[in-house]
Enzyme design. Structure first.
Site, PDB file in Angstrom:
ATOM      1  N   THR A   1     -23.815  50.287   8.557  1.00 54.35           N
ATOM      2  CA  THR A   1     -24.059  49.196   9.500  1.00 54.35           C
ATOM      3  C   THR A   1     -23.003  48.101   9.399  1.00 54.35           C
ATOM      4  O   THR A   1     -23.009  47.153  10.186  1.00 54.35           O
ATOM      5  CB  THR A   1     -25.445  48.590   9.265  1.00 54.35           C
ATOM      6  OG1 THR A   1     -25.578  48.233   7.883  1.00 54.35           O
ATOM      7  CG2 THR A   1     -26.540  49.598   9.606  1.00 54.35           C
TER       8      THR A   1
ATOM      9  N   HIS B   1     -22.223  46.040   0.012  1.00 59.03           N
ATOM     10  CA  HIS B   1     -22.406  44.791  -0.730  1.00 59.03           C
ATOM     11  C   HIS B   1     -23.118  45.117  -2.041  1.00 59.03           C
ATOM     12  O   HIS B   1     -23.458  46.292  -2.307  1.00 59.03           O
ATOM     13  CB  HIS B   1     -23.170  43.765   0.104  1.00 59.03           C
ATOM     14  CG  HIS B   1     -24.493  44.251   0.635  1.00 59.03           C
ATOM     15  ND1 HIS B   1     -25.599  44.472  -0.168  1.00 59.03           N
ATOM     16  CD2 HIS B   1     -24.876  44.561   1.904  1.00 59.03           C
ATOM     17  CE1 HIS B   1     -26.603  44.890   0.566  1.00 59.03           C
ATOM     18  NE2 HIS B   1     -26.205  44.961   1.834  1.00 59.03           N
TER      19      HIS B   1
ATOM     20  N   HIS C   1     -26.079  47.501  -2.464  1.00 64.70           N
ATOM     21  CA  HIS C   1     -25.855  48.942  -2.435  1.00 64.70           C
ATOM     22  C   HIS C   1     -25.434  49.499  -3.792  1.00 64.70           C
ATOM     23  O   HIS C   1     -25.467  50.717  -3.998  1.00 64.70           O
ATOM     24  CB  HIS C   1     -24.746  49.285  -1.428  1.00 64.70           C
ATOM     25  CG  HIS C   1     -25.078  48.965  -0.009  1.00 64.70           C
ATOM     26  ND1 HIS C   1     -24.389  48.015   0.722  1.00 64.70           N
ATOM     27  CD2 HIS C   1     -26.020  49.456   0.827  1.00 64.70           C
ATOM     28  CE1 HIS C   1     -24.882  47.963   1.948  1.00 64.70           C
ATOM     29  NE2 HIS C   1     -25.878  48.806   2.034  1.00 64.70           N
TER      30      HIS C   1
ATOM     31  N   LYS D   1     -36.889  45.105   7.100  1.00 62.55           N
ATOM     32  CA  LYS D   1     -36.362  44.234   8.146  1.00 62.55           C
ATOM     33  C   LYS D   1     -37.501  43.646   8.968  1.00 62.55           C
ATOM     34  O   LYS D   1     -38.479  44.321   9.270  1.00 62.55           O
ATOM     35  CB  LYS D   1     -35.422  45.019   9.076  1.00 62.55           C
ATOM     36  CG  LYS D   1     -34.213  45.614   8.359  1.00 62.55           C
ATOM     37  CD  LYS D   1     -33.313  44.540   7.795  1.00 62.55           C
ATOM     38  CE  LYS D   1     -32.145  45.121   7.032  1.00 62.55           C
ATOM     39  NZ  LYS D   1     -31.323  44.082   6.399  1.00 62.55           N
TER      40      LYS D   1
ATOM     41  N   ARG E   1     -32.487  46.039  14.091  1.00 65.44           N
ATOM     42  CA  ARG E   1     -31.074  45.874  13.792  1.00 65.44           C
ATOM     43  C   ARG E   1     -30.240  45.838  15.070  1.00 65.44           C
ATOM     44  O   ARG E   1     -30.602  46.429  16.077  1.00 65.44           O
ATOM     45  CB  ARG E   1     -30.576  47.039  12.917  1.00 65.44           C
ATOM     46  CG  ARG E   1     -31.136  47.077  11.506  1.00 65.44           C
ATOM     47  CD  ARG E   1     -30.610  48.300  10.804  1.00 65.44           C
ATOM     48  NE  ARG E   1     -31.185  48.483   9.472  1.00 65.44           N
ATOM     49  CZ  ARG E   1     -30.639  48.042   8.360  1.00 65.44           C
ATOM     50  NH1 ARG E   1     -29.511  47.369   8.415  1.00 65.44           N
ATOM     51  NH2 ARG E   1     -31.219  48.260   7.184  1.00 65.44           N
TER      52      ARG E   1
ATOM     53  N   GLN F   1     -34.856  60.611   8.715  1.00 68.26           N
ATOM     54  CA  GLN F   1     -34.558  60.574   7.280  1.00 68.26           C
ATOM     55  C   GLN F   1     -35.237  61.737   6.570  1.00 68.26           C
ATOM     56  O   GLN F   1     -34.671  62.331   5.643  1.00 68.26           O
ATOM     57  CB  GLN F   1     -35.011  59.242   6.663  1.00 68.26           C
ATOM     58  CG  GLN F   1     -34.647  59.119   5.182  1.00 68.26           C
ATOM     59  CD  GLN F   1     -34.841  57.726   4.641  1.00 68.26           C
ATOM     60  OE1 GLN F   1     -34.685  56.739   5.351  1.00 68.26           O
ATOM     61  NE2 GLN F   1     -35.177  57.622   3.360  1.00 68.26           N
TER      62      GLN F   1
ATOM     63  N   ASP G   1     -38.279  49.846  -1.014  1.00 65.38           N
ATOM     64  CA  ASP G   1     -38.742  49.778   0.370  1.00 65.38           C
ATOM     65  C   ASP G   1     -38.614  51.118   1.090  1.00 65.38           C
ATOM     66  O   ASP G   1     -39.093  51.278   2.215  1.00 65.38           O
ATOM     67  CB  ASP G   1     -37.985  48.692   1.138  1.00 65.38           C
ATOM     68  CG  ASP G   1     -36.487  48.927   1.181  1.00 65.38           C
ATOM     69  OD1 ASP G   1     -35.998  49.813   0.450  1.00 65.38           O
ATOM     70  OD2 ASP G   1     -35.787  48.228   1.936  1.00 65.38           O
TER      71      ASP G   1
ATOM     72  N   LYS H   1     -31.866  35.082  -3.522  1.00 66.44           N
ATOM     73  CA  LYS H   1     -31.778  36.505  -3.253  1.00 66.44           C
ATOM     74  C   LYS H   1     -30.563  37.085  -3.953  1.00 66.44           C
ATOM     75  O   LYS H   1     -29.472  36.526  -3.900  1.00 66.44           O
ATOM     76  CB  LYS H   1     -31.693  36.760  -1.744  1.00 66.44           C
ATOM     77  CG  LYS H   1     -31.816  38.230  -1.379  1.00 66.44           C
ATOM     78  CD  LYS H   1     -31.949  38.427   0.113  1.00 66.44           C
ATOM     79  CE  LYS H   1     -32.123  39.894   0.449  1.00 66.44           C
ATOM     80  NZ  LYS H   1     -32.255  40.121   1.903  1.00 66.44           N
TER      81      LYS H   1
ATOM     82  N   LYS I   1     -26.566  37.165  -2.743  1.00 66.29           N
ATOM     83  CA  LYS I   1     -26.355  36.254  -1.617  1.00 66.29           C
ATOM     84  C   LYS I   1     -25.739  34.954  -2.117  1.00 66.29           C
ATOM     85  O   LYS I   1     -26.112  34.437  -3.171  1.00 66.29           O
ATOM     86  CB  LYS I   1     -27.686  35.933  -0.925  1.00 66.29           C
ATOM     87  CG  LYS I   1     -28.253  37.094  -0.126  1.00 66.29           C
ATOM     88  CD  LYS I   1     -27.476  37.305   1.165  1.00 66.29           C
ATOM     89  CE  LYS I   1     -28.144  38.343   2.051  1.00 66.29           C
ATOM     90  NZ  LYS I   1     -27.417  38.532   3.317  1.00 66.29           N
ATOM     91  N   THR I   2     -24.789  34.430  -1.355  1.00 71.14           N
ATOM     92  CA  THR I   2     -24.182  33.134  -1.655  1.00 71.14           C
ATOM     93  C   THR I   2     -24.318  32.248  -0.425  1.00 71.14           C
ATOM     94  O   THR I   2     -24.857  32.658   0.605  1.00 71.14           O
ATOM     95  CB  THR I   2     -22.689  33.288  -1.991  1.00 71.14           C
ATOM     96  OG1 THR I   2     -21.984  33.677  -0.794  1.00 71.14           O
ATOM     97  CG2 THR I   2     -22.469  34.341  -3.062  1.00 71.14           C
TER      98      THR I   2
END
Length: 427
Positions: A54, A59, A62, A96, A100, A188, A209, A244, A247-248
């Site tokens: 995506t 990041h 993953h 989510k 998306r 999936q 999840d 989180k 995350k920044t």
């Protein structure tokens, strides 16, 4: 089949693979864990995890499955990284709150190639034998599906009532679940069936999840006469300060150096809360557990040694030895304000001397860097006393930055205690 979300963190296991995952904090839920444990002890097992392209880069979220896969491969098993070139055209609703954004087929293909390279580079730096890694793309078998035949042959095995019982779909029903997303679990599950049928893969692993999608695939394989299969999930990795993970202020921490510089990557891990050091060393490095135990018990200023080690080891895995050492030296020189120290790895921006001669508003200057996402964020930083230029605190948001701040052809901006940015003067 045991498809209830049973906690297995403390389950007794004997195989080296499950033992490593358990010791290092990767094991959350598992179907038929004792049978899987016995299977691992008998020989090599094929395991896969999916990565939907995506975006152009992975990041740090993953990377948790990548570390787990590397441990599996090191124990003699074969790991399959599945690039979701087909499923990305629909979008996974798991975790989510809204649908998306749809990407073009060209964007998905480009992202898939980029992510595939990152995955192979990670395994190479992690010392995993290429013989133990396979990269597959589900567009190979999904793009050519005939929808009516797929519904007749695969869709008949799925119960809508059962699908809606999974937490992922319960959450999305509150905000709206599109029909196209409702197909995701079928696709999936079909991925797992194809990998089991064509490659003998018997284990699917993913974030917690993904539990509903994973057990649905196991059920499909059972109903269609495939080999016995298993599912395993990793816990959600969280920070003790409530932020989180990964995350920044500027967004996600990416593996691509063009999106997150090696210095910023290093600094993210160098600045984690003290309480997270032990668990993060287990998950995000391959360091020996005995050494991790020693480092995680350091206190006071000494705990910074453990944070620095975490940042160095992880940055080395993602960006290589040279960039990791450069980030380390830059961080030390920035914090120590060492005269003449090498700060070349610090995130930087070139601005012309002419602009400084005219004068640049301090809010505009900070907003042009990775320190602040906007002028309003820069204003908050200044008014709260967290903005510095060359170690000088800036209190007035109307400050005009001109040549008087420049030293040795550059300015060092600082946000708070730990975030730095370098402005390089050019003719």
């Amino acid at each position: 089949m045991n498809d209830s979300p049973t906690q297995v963190t403390n389950a007794a296991v004997t195989s080296s693979a499950l033992g490593v995952l358990q010791e290092r904090g990767f094991l959350q839920q598992c179907t038929d864990i004792q049978i899987l444990d016995e299977l691992f002890n008998k020989g090599s097992v094929g395991m896969y995890t999916g990565f939907d392209p995506t975006g152009p880069s992975l990041h740090v979220g993953h990377v948790v499955p990548l570390f787990a896969m590397a441990h599996m491969a090191r124990c003699g098993h074969t790991v399959y990284a599945l690039i979701g070139g087909g499923t990305a055209k629909i979008g996974d609703p798991s975790g989510k709150s809204e649908m998306r954004k749809m990407l073009t087929p060209e964007q998905i293909a480009s992202n898939g190639e980029s992510i595939g390279r990152q995955i192979m580079q990670f395994f190479q730096k992690a010392g995993v034998s290429p013989d133990r890694v396979r990269i597959v793309n589900n567009s190979e078998w999904l793009d050519g599906l005939r929808y009516i035949e797929f519904l007749r042959d695969i869709g008949k095995h799925f119960s809508v009532n059962r699908m809606l019982s999974f937490e992922t779909y319960k959450m999305r029903m509150e905000t709206g679940l599109s029909f196209i997303e409702f197909n995701y679990q079928l696709l999936q599950s079909y991925d797992f069936m194809v990998l089991n049928r064509d490659h003998g893969v018997q284990l699917q692993a993913g974030g917690d999840d993904q539990w509903g999608n994973i057990v649905a695939g196991i059920d499909l394989i059972r109903r269609t006469g495939g080999k016995q299969c298993f599912g395993l999930t990793y816990p959600l990795i969280t920070r003790t300060d409530g932020k989180k993970m990964g995350k920044t202020e500027k967004g996600a921490v990416f593996l691509d150096p063009a999106l997150t510089s090696p210095y910023d990557f290093f600094q993210y891990w160098r600045n984690i809360p003290d309480q997270d050091v032990g668990s993060f060393l287990k998950v995000f490095t391959f360091m020996d557990l005995a050494e991790i135990e020693q480092l995680s018990h350091l206190e006071g200023q000494a705990i910074n040694e453990a944070k620095e080690r975490l940042a160095l080891e992880f940055t080395r895995l993602i960006h290589g030895e040279v960039e990791a050492q450069k980030a380390l030296e830059t961080a030390r020189s920035a914090f120590g304000s060492s005269a003449g120290a090498d700060i070349s790895a610090m995130p930087s921006l070139e601005i012309s001397r002419e602009e400084f001669q005219k004068g640049i508003g301090v809010l505009d200057l900070f907003a042009r860097t990775s320190l602040c996402a906007s002028r309003s964020e820069a204003r908050r930083l200044v008014t709260q006393g967290g903005a510095r230029i060359q170690d000088q605190v800036i209190h007035d948001p109307e400050t005009i930055v001109q040549e008087q701040f420049i030293q040795d052809g550059q300015l060092i901006l600082k946000a708070g205690k730990k975030r730095f940015f370098r402005i390089i003067l050019v003719p």
